[in-house]
Scaffold this motif. Structure first.
Motif, PDB file in Angstrom:
ATOM      1  N   PRO A 141      -0.185 -10.808  -4.451  1.00 51.76           N
ATOM      2  CA  PRO A 141      -1.407 -11.611  -4.364  1.00 51.76           C
ATOM      3  C   PRO A 141      -2.530 -10.968  -3.564  1.00 51.76           C
ATOM      4  O   PRO A 141      -3.656 -11.462  -3.576  1.00 51.76           O
ATOM      5  CB  PRO A 141      -0.952 -12.887  -3.633  1.00 51.76           C
ATOM      6  CG  PRO A 141       0.508 -12.793  -3.480  1.00 51.76           C
ATOM      7  CD  PRO A 141       0.896 -11.385  -3.636  1.00 51.76           C
ATOM      8  N   TYR A 142      -2.277  -9.896  -2.862  1.00 52.95           N
ATOM      9  CA  TYR A 142      -3.285  -9.355  -1.950  1.00 52.95           C
ATOM     10  C   TYR A 142      -3.886  -8.082  -2.503  1.00 52.95           C
ATOM     11  O   TYR A 142      -3.308  -7.401  -3.321  1.00 52.95           O
ATOM     12  CB  TYR A 142      -2.653  -9.070  -0.586  1.00 52.95           C
ATOM     13  CG  TYR A 142      -1.986 -10.275   0.015  1.00 52.95           C
ATOM     14  CD1 TYR A 142      -0.610 -10.434  -0.040  1.00 52.95           C
ATOM     15  CD2 TYR A 142      -2.751 -11.267   0.617  1.00 52.95           C
ATOM     16  CE1 TYR A 142      -0.012 -11.547   0.492  1.00 52.95           C
ATOM     17  CE2 TYR A 142      -2.159 -12.384   1.152  1.00 52.95           C
ATOM     18  CZ  TYR A 142      -0.788 -12.527   1.089  1.00 52.95           C
ATOM     19  OH  TYR A 142      -0.204 -13.633   1.611  1.00 52.95           O
ATOM     20  N   SER A 143      -5.074  -7.764  -1.958  1.00 53.24           N
ATOM     21  CA  SER A 143      -5.716  -6.531  -2.416  1.00 53.24           C
ATOM     22  C   SER A 143      -5.425  -5.405  -1.438  1.00 53.24           C
ATOM     23  O   SER A 143      -5.085  -5.638  -0.289  1.00 53.24           O
ATOM     24  CB  SER A 143      -7.217  -6.757  -2.575  1.00 53.24           C
ATOM     25  OG  SER A 143      -7.729  -7.460  -1.486  1.00 53.24           O
ATOM     26  N   TRP A 144      -5.611  -4.222  -1.925  1.00 50.08           N
ATOM     27  CA  TRP A 144      -5.389  -3.030  -1.110  1.00 50.08           C
ATOM     28  C   TRP A 144      -6.420  -2.980  -0.007  1.00 50.08           C
ATOM     29  O   TRP A 144      -7.574  -3.303  -0.242  1.00 50.08           O
ATOM     30  CB  TRP A 144      -5.501  -1.803  -2.023  1.00 50.08           C
ATOM     31  CG  TRP A 144      -5.123  -0.537  -1.351  1.00 50.08           C
ATOM     32  CD1 TRP A 144      -3.893   0.036  -1.323  1.00 50.08           C
ATOM     33  CD2 TRP A 144      -5.981   0.312  -0.588  1.00 50.08           C
ATOM     34  NE1 TRP A 144      -3.940   1.194  -0.591  1.00 50.08           N
ATOM     35  CE2 TRP A 144      -5.200   1.393  -0.124  1.00 50.08           C
ATOM     36  CE3 TRP A 144      -7.334   0.270  -0.244  1.00 50.08           C
ATOM     37  CZ2 TRP A 144      -5.719   2.411   0.656  1.00 50.08           C
ATOM     38  CZ3 TRP A 144      -7.858   1.284   0.545  1.00 50.08           C
ATOM     39  CH2 TRP A 144      -7.043   2.343   0.981  1.00 50.08           C
ATOM     40  N   PRO A 145      -6.162  -2.518   1.185  1.00 49.83           N
ATOM     41  CA  PRO A 145      -4.886  -2.051   1.704  1.00 49.83           C
ATOM     42  C   PRO A 145      -4.031  -3.127   2.347  1.00 49.83           C
ATOM     43  O   PRO A 145      -2.950  -2.840   2.853  1.00 49.83           O
ATOM     44  CB  PRO A 145      -5.320  -1.036   2.774  1.00 49.83           C
ATOM     45  CG  PRO A 145      -6.590  -1.586   3.294  1.00 49.83           C
ATOM     46  CD  PRO A 145      -7.255  -2.338   2.190  1.00 49.83           C
ATOM     47  N   LEU A 146      -4.516  -4.366   2.320  1.00 55.61           N
ATOM     48  CA  LEU A 146      -3.745  -5.434   2.951  1.00 55.61           C
ATOM     49  C   LEU A 146      -2.373  -5.564   2.294  1.00 55.61           C
ATOM     50  O   LEU A 146      -1.375  -5.849   2.961  1.00 55.61           O
ATOM     51  CB  LEU A 146      -4.522  -6.761   2.840  1.00 55.61           C
ATOM     52  CG  LEU A 146      -3.939  -7.932   3.584  1.00 55.61           C
ATOM     53  CD1 LEU A 146      -3.863  -7.642   5.067  1.00 55.61           C
ATOM     54  CD2 LEU A 146      -4.772  -9.177   3.347  1.00 55.61           C
ATOM     55  N   ILE A 149      -0.001  -3.090   3.778  1.00 55.62           N
ATOM     56  CA  ILE A 149       0.304  -3.395   5.171  1.00 55.62           C
ATOM     57  C   ILE A 149       1.289  -4.547   5.264  1.00 55.62           C
ATOM     58  O   ILE A 149       2.296  -4.473   5.977  1.00 55.62           O
ATOM     59  CB  ILE A 149      -0.990  -3.751   5.942  1.00 55.62           C
ATOM     60  CG1 ILE A 149      -1.940  -2.565   5.968  1.00 55.62           C
ATOM     61  CG2 ILE A 149      -0.663  -4.186   7.361  1.00 55.62           C
ATOM     62  CD1 ILE A 149      -3.295  -2.892   6.563  1.00 55.62           C
ATOM     63  N   LEU A 150       1.034  -5.633   4.524  1.00 62.05           N
ATOM     64  CA  LEU A 150       1.905  -6.800   4.613  1.00 62.05           C
ATOM     65  C   LEU A 150       3.301  -6.492   4.095  1.00 62.05           C
ATOM     66  O   LEU A 150       4.291  -6.919   4.689  1.00 62.05           O
ATOM     67  CB  LEU A 150       1.309  -7.981   3.837  1.00 62.05           C
ATOM     68  CG  LEU A 150       0.051  -8.598   4.434  1.00 62.05           C
ATOM     69  CD1 LEU A 150      -0.455  -9.714   3.558  1.00 62.05           C
ATOM     70  CD2 LEU A 150       0.302  -9.114   5.838  1.00 62.05           C
ATOM     71  N   GLN A 153       5.108  -4.359   6.581  1.00 59.07           N
ATOM     72  CA  GLN A 153       5.355  -5.153   7.788  1.00 59.07           C
ATOM     73  C   GLN A 153       6.572  -6.051   7.585  1.00 59.07           C
ATOM     74  O   GLN A 153       7.450  -6.155   8.444  1.00 59.07           O
ATOM     75  CB  GLN A 153       4.122  -6.018   8.048  1.00 59.07           C
ATOM     76  CG  GLN A 153       3.943  -6.426   9.482  1.00 59.07           C
ATOM     77  CD  GLN A 153       2.603  -7.140   9.685  1.00 59.07           C
ATOM     78  OE1 GLN A 153       2.293  -8.099   9.003  1.00 59.07           O
ATOM     79  NE2 GLN A 153       1.815  -6.644  10.599  1.00 59.07           N
TER      80      GLN A 153
END
Lengths: 252, 458
Positions: A141-146, A149-150, A153
């Motif tokens: 669901p998230y865009s790069w770079p998040l 990272i998630l 993590q």
């Protein structure tokens, strides 16, 4: 205005259960936990609507999936949810005596310590599965770079926990062996009965169903996990029975 | 010490060049003869030294001092050396720069040749600082560490740690190779925490005609979460991570004589932010503006009018994030209401709104009977105020007519009087007696005495 004790309020029509997105995001362990709670609520006859949210993991008060929103209360994970429904007068294990109840708790601990941990291990500690399935799904669901990272993590967090409980040094084969042993114990306890405590399902049945059914129906990088479960035919028919009795209206 | 070898002087034309009879008569140009010489004494700058360089690399400085070589008469040399000195100081890496102009010495010295020497003292490698900061109704203490000139080419690195009543943050700023700022901030508000990791690179500011324009790009990673079990479900719904990548532009026209308690002039600030087209999850267009006009009236009193407004327009289906929305209310905006306690809310938690406007009308007068006039008393002003505004969410299918109507109904407003204290040119404190009106259900008011501290007031 009359102040009603929250515990005594009846189960509302608009109770909701939150989990990650079914198609693209949810992982094996979360799906198993969510299915266990859904099965339990169906067994109690309590209606609940399943809502899929991208941020359900972060919405949950304990950080774990699933959680239910009932009236003004938010409760997460099967254990607390069972307590919560008991306070509202719904329970599946009232008919058990003390010995049986202790046994039920012991088997539930077994499932959590073995099956759930094995699912987490395979998802995040096996490099192939983590790279091909877990990280892409978790970060979808998230865009790069998040997204990167998630995902990393989460992986780091799970691996750290595995090391803390002593599973860090295990190999994949050892984990499959542990799963087999757990299934053998469950299979022996179940025997030829329809449910673990003969005629009536309890929260243990819901928990076992949630995990085994999910393992059988989720595609992983290798089918060995499902094969290990399939070798116990009474567990297979147990899953089919619960699916037909409680989930016949929906296709899981 | 570093020495710069002289550049060849630029070719000059005409009869000014060359040795002239009267020059030869004054070989060592001492201080006194210099004073007799007027602009038409022609000179050649033969050498420019910089003394006192330690870790600074020479090539950085060549550009700053190049102009000095172009000077062709003494006044010009002095002027250009002075300008070069300013440029060297502006690099921010020297504590002191002194200029010495002397006649050339050595074998190749021309009679009208000059040597210019810049004596510099570099800043220490690392300096520390401690400040306190006042924001809007919050205060914090800030510890800073500054490294000017880290690698010798004026790379400035600043590290800052701030601990305050609402917010804890640490940040890193760097000036070269590209100006940038990285900050990690944790902000706690009642039942919600916002943890942001924020990076801003590529910001430039330039004047254009009478305005100041700023363009910047920023990337922000936000994590929102609930504090405690009692957070409303609406807040719980906003928990999670999101990434905002936005381009923004701001234009400021400021003709006021001061930013705190101005006596005349006006301010126009327009800011827009577009998020989502350079990556990230958040997609919106945000506009906000600020107008202020001030006029001095009779008897040393000042009439001030201000208007703020803003609009948040999301793109696509995703709803707006609580961290992007506007908030209204408090001693620094609509007085008489609690901080940010107006507009859409759920179980007492305020969720912010996508559109707002707020206006204020103030009359500032000196304290009655003017105590402490000419000194301390001048820092205080009495003020009478009238504030009004509204904050709401818009449903973007309805069209502008419906939106204007919505912003015009259920207006909150307040009036009152109080005392304002000016703190330097940075902040102001207010102690007011407020009467809030037009209160809608769900708003939290603070009628009676209200105290406010901050830098930006309606």
């Amino acid at each position: 205005d009359l102040e009603v004790e929250p515990a005594a309020e009846p189960w509302p029509e608009n109770a909701t259960l939150y989990q990650p997105l079914k198609e693209d995001q949810i992982l094996l362990s979360d799906h198993a936990s969510s299915l266990a709670v859904q099965a339990y609520l169906r067994m109690c006859g309590l209606p609940v609507q399943v809502l899929c949210r991208v941020n359900s993991e972060f919405m949950s008060p304990s950080g774990k999936i699933p959680f239910i929103h009932v009236g003004n209360q938010v409760v997460s994970e099967l254990g607390p949810i069972v307590q919560f429904t008991k306070a509202k007068g719904h329970s599946l294990s009232d008919g058990l005596d003390d010995v049986q109840r202790a046994e039920m708790k012991a088997y539930m601990e077994l499932v959590n310590n073995m099956l759930l941990t094995a699912e987490l291990y395979i998802q995040w500690c096996d490099d192939a599965t983590a790279a091909e399935i877990s990280r892409p799904r978790y970060s979808s669901p998230y865009s790069w770079p998040l997204s990167k990272i998630l995902a990393y993590q989460k992986q780091w967090e799970v691996r750290r926990k595995m090391n803390a409980i002593g599973w860090g040094g295990k190999t994949l084969q050892q984990v499959y062996e542990d799963v087999s042993q757990c299934c053998q114990a469950l299979s022996q306890r179940l025997g030829m009965q329809p449910y673990f405590f003969n005629k009536q399902p309890t929260e243990l049945d819901a928990l076992v169903f949630g995990h085994l059914f999910t393992i059988l129906t989720t595609r992983l990088t290798s089918s060995e996990l499902a094969e290990r479960v399939k070798s116990y035919s009474n567990l297979l028919s147990f899953c089919r029975r619960i699916e037909q009795t409680y989930f016949e209206d929906k296709s899981s | 010490t570093g020495t710069l070898h002289s550049l060849d002087p630029l070719p000059m034309q005409g009869p000014e060049l060359g040795i002239q009879a009267d020059d030869i008569e004054a070989p060592e140009v001492e201080q006194e003869p210099k004073q007799e010489v007027l602009e038409n004494k022609n000179v050649v700058v033969q050498r420019v030294h910089i003394d006192g360089l330690g870790r600074t690399k020479e090539d950085l400085l060549t550009y700053e001092i190049a102009e000095v070589f172009r000077a062709n008469n003494l006044i010009d040399v002095m002027r250009k050396s002075h300008e070069a000195r300013q440029k060297l100081l502006r690099l921010g890496i020297f504590r002191k720069v002194e200029v010495n102009i002397d006649t050339s010495r050595g074998e190749d010295a021309l009679p009208n040749g000059l040597d210019v020497t810049f004596e510099v003292t570099e800043l220490r490698r690392m300096t520390g600082s401690y400040n306190t900061m006042v924001g809007n109704n919050e205060g914090s203490m800030v510890l800073g560490l500054r490294l000017p000139n880290v690698f010798g080419r004026a790379e400035k690195l600043t590290f800052q740690f701030s601990y305050g009543t609402k917010e804890t943050s640490y940040g890193l700023s760097f000036f070269k190779p590209q100006p940038g700022h990285f900050e990690r901030k944790l902000k706690k508000e009642k039942f919600l925490f916002i943890n942001t990791t924020y990076s801003k690179t590529g910001s430039c500011s330039f004047p254009m005609w009478k305005t100041n324009q700023t363009l910047k790009w920023e990337g922000v990673w936000r994590e929102l979460g609930c504090l405690g079990q009692n957070a409303s479900f609406a807040i719980r719904n906003e928990s999670g991570h999101s990434l905002k990548s936005s381009l923004s532009h701001a234009m400021v026209v400021d003709t006021r004589n001061s930013s705190i308690l101005p006596r005349k002039g006006g301010l126009l600030k327009i800011h827009q932010e577009l998020a989502g087209y350079t990556g990230g999850d958040a997609r919106f267009l945000k506009e906000d503006f600020e107008i202020q006009l001030n006029k001095t009236l009779y008897w040393d009193s000042v009439l001030s009018a201000s208007l703020w407004g803003g609009l948040l327009l999301p793109f696509g289906d995703a709803p707006t994030c609580i961290a992007d929305r506007f908030y209204l209310g408090g001693p620094t905006s609509i007085r008489g209401f609690s901080m940010y306690s107006m507009g859409p809310q759920s179980d007492g938690d305020y969720l912010g709104g996508e559109a707002y406007w707020a206006g204020g009308l103030h009359l500032y007068t000196p304290l009655p009977f003017r105590p402490g006039r000419g000194g301390f008393g001048d820092l205080f002003r009495t003020h009478f105020f009238l504030n009004a505004g509204n904050l709401c969410n818009l449903h973007y299918g309805e069209g502008p007519q419906a939106h204007l109507k919505k912003l015009a109904e259920c207006i909150r407003w307040s009036y009152g009087l109080g005392i304002v204290l000016r703190l330097g040119n940075i902040a102001r404190l207010e102690l007011n007696y407020c009467i809030p009106m037009g209160v809608q259900s769900g708003d939290r008011i603070c009628d009676g005495i209200q105290f406010g501290a901050g830098i930006r007031f309606l």
